[in-house]
Scaffold this motif. Structure first.
Motif, mmCIF file in Angstrom:
data_model
loop_
_atom_site.group_PDB
_atom_site.id
_atom_site.type_symbol
_atom_site.label_atom_id
_atom_site.label_comp_id
_atom_site.label_asym_id
_atom_site.label_seq_id
_atom_site.Cartn_x
_atom_site.Cartn_y
_atom_site.Cartn_z
ATOM 1 N N THR A 197 0.848 -1.096 -0.160
ATOM 2 C CA THR A 197 -0.297 -0.082 -0.261
ATOM 3 C C THR A 197 0.942 0.973 -0.018
ATOM 4 N N ALA A 198 1.772 1.238 0.453
ATOM 5 C CA ALA A 198 2.760 2.398 0.640
ATOM 6 C C ALA A 198 3.254 2.355 -0.445
ATOM 7 N N ALA A 199 3.753 1.121 -1.846
ATOM 8 C CA ALA A 199 4.707 1.801 -3.109
ATOM 9 C C ALA A 199 3.115 2.183 -3.119
ATOM 10 N N GLN A 200 2.004 1.660 -3.636
ATOM 11 C CA GLN A 200 0.852 2.261 -4.050
ATOM 12 C C GLN A 200 0.875 3.826 -4.564
ATOM 13 N N GLY A 201 0.565 4.343 -2.655
ATOM 14 C CA GLY A 201 0.481 5.845 -2.607
ATOM 15 C C GLY A 201 1.472 6.170 -3.177
ATOM 16 N N ALA A 202 2.142 5.908 -2.788
ATOM 17 C CA ALA A 202 3.882 6.852 -3.275
ATOM 18 C C ALA A 202 3.640 6.881 -4.957
ATOM 19 N N PHE A 203 3.081 5.937 -6.079
ATOM 20 C CA PHE A 203 2.905 5.758 -7.376
ATOM 21 C C PHE A 203 1.483 6.984 -7.989
ATOM 22 N N SER A 204 0.695 7.275 -6.647
ATOM 23 C CA SER A 204 -0.019 7.801 -6.689
ATOM 24 C C SER A 204 0.532 9.235 -6.256
ATOM 25 N N GLY A 227 9.425 -1.262 4.022
ATOM 26 C CA GLY A 227 11.029 -1.034 3.695
ATOM 27 C C GLY A 227 10.329 0.978 3.228
ATOM 28 N N PHE A 228 9.775 1.076 3.173
ATOM 29 C CA PHE A 228 9.011 2.555 3.179
ATOM 30 C C PHE A 228 8.998 3.295 4.465
ATOM 31 N N ASN A 229 8.540 2.544 5.235
ATOM 32 C CA ASN A 229 8.856 2.134 7.267
ATOM 33 C C ASN A 229 9.762 2.867 7.723
ATOM 34 N N VAL A 231 12.804 3.882 5.831
ATOM 35 C CA VAL A 231 13.247 5.088 5.741
ATOM 36 C C VAL A 231 11.750 6.034 5.617
ATOM 37 N N GLY A 232 10.780 6.356 6.703
ATOM 38 C CA GLY A 232 9.877 7.398 6.601
ATOM 39 C C GLY A 232 10.040 8.704 6.849
ATOM 40 N N ALA A 233 10.979 8.880 7.770
ATOM 41 C CA ALA A 233 11.510 10.172 7.912
ATOM 42 C C ALA A 233 12.541 10.941 6.834
ATOM 43 N N VAL A 234 12.973 10.176 6.115
ATOM 44 C CA VAL A 234 13.075 10.919 4.674
ATOM 45 C C VAL A 234 12.410 10.746 3.482
ATOM 46 N N VAL A 235 11.601 10.200 3.187
ATOM 47 C CA VAL A 235 10.904 9.976 1.741
ATOM 48 C C VAL A 235 9.325 11.138 2.289
ATOM 49 N N SER A 236 9.311 11.158 3.235
ATOM 50 C CA SER A 236 7.751 11.339 3.388
ATOM 51 C C SER A 236 7.509 13.221 3.526
ATOM 52 N N GLY A 237 8.692 13.798 3.509
ATOM 53 C CA GLY A 237 8.295 15.372 3.323
ATOM 54 C C GLY A 237 8.662 16.044 2.041
ATOM 55 N N PHE A 341 2.799 7.036 2.957
ATOM 56 C CA PHE A 341 1.737 6.759 2.205
ATOM 57 C C PHE A 341 0.147 6.752 1.977
ATOM 58 N N THR A 342 0.257 5.859 2.277
ATOM 59 C CA THR A 342 -0.507 4.434 3.254
ATOM 60 C C THR A 342 -1.954 5.244 3.275
#
Ligand SMILES: *[C@@H]1O[C@H](CO)[C@@H](O)[C@H](O)[C@H]1NC(C)=O
Ligand SMILES: *[C@@H]1O[C@H](CO)[C@@H](O)[C@H](O)[C@H]1NC(C)=O
Ligand SMILES: *[C@@H]1O[C@H](CO)[C@@H](O)[C@H](O)[C@H]1NC(C)=O
Ligand SMILES: *[C@@H]1O[C@H](CO)[C@@H](O)[C@H](O)[C@H]1NC(C)=O
Ligand SMILES: *[C@@H]1O[C@H](CO)[C@@H](O)[C@H](O)[C@H]1NC(C)=O
Ligand SMILES: *[C@@H]1O[C@H](CO)[C@@H](O)[C@H](O)[C@H]1NC(C)=O
Ligand SMILES: *[C@@H]1O[C@H](CO)[C@@H](O)[C@H](O)[C@H]1NC(C)=O
Ligand SMILES: *[C@@H]1O[C@H](CO)[C@@H](O)[C@H](O)[C@H]1NC(C)=O
Length: 408
Positions: A197-204, A227-229, A231-237, A341-342
């Motif tokens: 769901t994180a990958a789908q959310g990120a693509f979206s 995997g997304f979690n 690096v959450g602090a790096v990618v979520s912004g 991204f979920t």
């Protein structure tokens, strides 16, 4: 052509009614009939289809997966699938063609591929309403440990085991399977059904979701939610453009790279930077990330799940092949409280993985399916065309029978 057809039909009718000695006891129809105890539902679909039998008798170099009564009973009880097929007759045809492989694959042919993964087999299903991978949609076949037989893996990672295999007929071989295969869904649904769901959310959020779902020949390296979690602090912004770069680094365009085709190799991603694929210690790595689940078939390509997010600024990140899990490829990586991204992305439902899905528009005019009447096997088609394509004839005939049957 019509007279040839008539001759074939007559010949087959005579053969089936026993008026003349069998030309060959090993036609597909005869071999299926010999296993009527497990295949009576399938045989009932086929019953009375002399043209189909005639065509099958001349087919060469195919492998037919024959769903057992158990498999077809399960399918009949799956309302979602049955409704989808009822509303889209072309899907029945595609579904049946997905069960016929190009080439003769005995159970002994399914050994572990050199890369360590399954064999990837090409099917007759190539209707662009349902698939956009060159040559035809694929199925994975692999031997289970301890000689426990062969399993086929289809859309959404669904599995079907060979109950009994290697029933040879003049055109190839037949394996009886205990579950039907699932037509691969689009990439978004494939991600959601795999809980990515994180990958789908990120693509979206990156604006890439339409291109990865609509273009043909796509390979996705989809990081797991863990995997997304990590690096959450790096990618979520990241803003949309930055996210598009990041996610584009997880996409190959114009190339469907199944694991069976992989070696140590470098590929250019749609973002522009390169990834390095490395096979070592029986594992496959993309840069430093490990592929933890491979060959999830999508209607326009394939998805591999990896344990970390790839970093386009760290192309040379390398794995520790001896380790069970790999370190994140971003310096200063730290997790967030919830998986990035979920939010708003649907989670998989228990039944969704069993559903045959496809984004379809009705196949008109020259296409097959299309709500044909229940009796004529080839309405409006020239015999020549029909006889030139085994898959088309098989599926059309079966589709027409299925659609015309009380199942609907
Ligand atoms: C298979 O068995 C069913 C009954 O279960 C019967 O109606 C049908 O005629 C048989 N078909 C063949 C090809 O033997
Ligand atoms: C299956 O195995 C046989 C014997 O090794 C080989 O000749 C044949 O080409 C194989 N078939 C496929 C489809 O790989
Ligand atoms: C699908 O396969 C058939 C039989 O090989 C071929 O005639 C047809 O052109 C193919 N269609 C596509 C869209 O590739
Ligand atoms: C395959 O590509 C064609 C042409 O772009 C498109 O019309 C069709 O919807 C695509 N099929 C799938 C299953 O995405
Ligand atoms: C079918 O043919 C293959 C290859 O020749 C052979 O290994 C297998 O035993 C045959 N199956 C049966 C049931 O005879
Ligand atoms: C999906 O992933 C989430 C973590 O993002 C986890 O909490 C959940 O249990 C997973 N669901 C399934 C069905 O695996
Ligand atoms: C791939 O490269 C790694 C590291 O250089 C090496 O150990 C491995 O043997 C190679 N694998 C193949 C299949 O060439
Ligand atoms: C994926 O397929 C599903 C089911 O047909 C459809 O509802 C959804 O809109 C498709 N997603 C995309 C992004 O095309």
């Amino acid at each position: 052509m019509e007279s040839l057809k008539d001759i074939l039909v007559l010949a087959i009718t005579l053969i089936l009614t026993g008026t003349v000695p069998l030309v060959s006891g090993k036609t597909l129809a005869n071999v299926l009939a010999a296993h009527n105890n497990t295949l009576s539902i399938l045989n009932n679909f086929l019953a009375g289809q002399e043209e189909l039998f005639a065509e099958l008798a001349t087919a060469r170099d195919i492998t037919v997966l024959a769903p057992s009564n158990k498999a077809l009973n399960k399918l009949e009880n799956n309302d979602a699938v049955m409704n989808a097929m009822a509303s889209e007759p072309g899907m029945v045809a595609a579904f049946l063609k997905y069960h016929v492989f190009q080439g003769v694959w005995y159970t002994s042919n399914f050994t572990t591929a050199p890369s360590g993964g399954p064999s990837i087999v090409t099917t007759l299903m190539n209707d662009t309403a349902f698939t956009n991978v060159t040559g035809g949609q694929r199925v994975a076949g692999l031997p289970l440990p301890d000689n426990e037989g062969i399993t086929f893996v289809s859309g959404n990672g669904n599995k079907a085991a060979v109950q009994k295999g290697d029933y040879n007929f003049t055109g190839g071989t037949i394996h009886i399977i205990d579950d039907v295969l699932t037509i691969p869904a689009n990439i978004s649904d494939t991600l959601i059904n795999a809980n990515l769901t994180a990958a789908q959310g990120a693509f979206s959020r990156s604006g890439l979701v339409d291109s990865i779902n609509s273009e043909s020949e796509i390979t996705i390296f989809a990081p797991s939610n863990a995997g997304f979690n990590a690096v959450g602090a790096v990618v979520s912004g990241l803003d949309a453009a930055e996210l598009a770069s990041l996610m584009g680094y997880h996409v190959l365009k114009g190339k469907v790279l199944y694991t069976a085709m992989m070696g140590n190799q470098t590929e250019t991603t749609s973002e522009g930077n390169e990834i390095h694929i490395r096979m070592e210690a029986g594992k496959i790595f993309v840069n430093s990330a490990m592929i933890v689940k491979s060959n999830l078939f999508a209607n326009n390509g394939v998805v591999h799940i990896c344990d970390n997010v790839l970093n386009p600024s760290n192309e040379n990140a390398s794995p520790d092949p001896a380790a069970a899990t790999q370190q994140p490829a971003f310096s200063g990586a730290s997790p967030t409280n919830s998986v990035p991204f979920t939010y708003g992305v649907p989670t998989p439902t228990p039944t969704s993985s069993a559903v045959v899905t496809a984004t379809v528009t009705a196949v008109g005019g020259g296409g097959y399916g299309g709500g044909a009447p229940a009796t004529a096997a080839a309405p409006g088609r020239t015999t020549c065309t029909m006889f030139s394509s085994l898959g088309l004839l098989v599926s059309l005939t079966l589709a027409v029978q299925l659609v015309g049957s009380s199942l609907f």
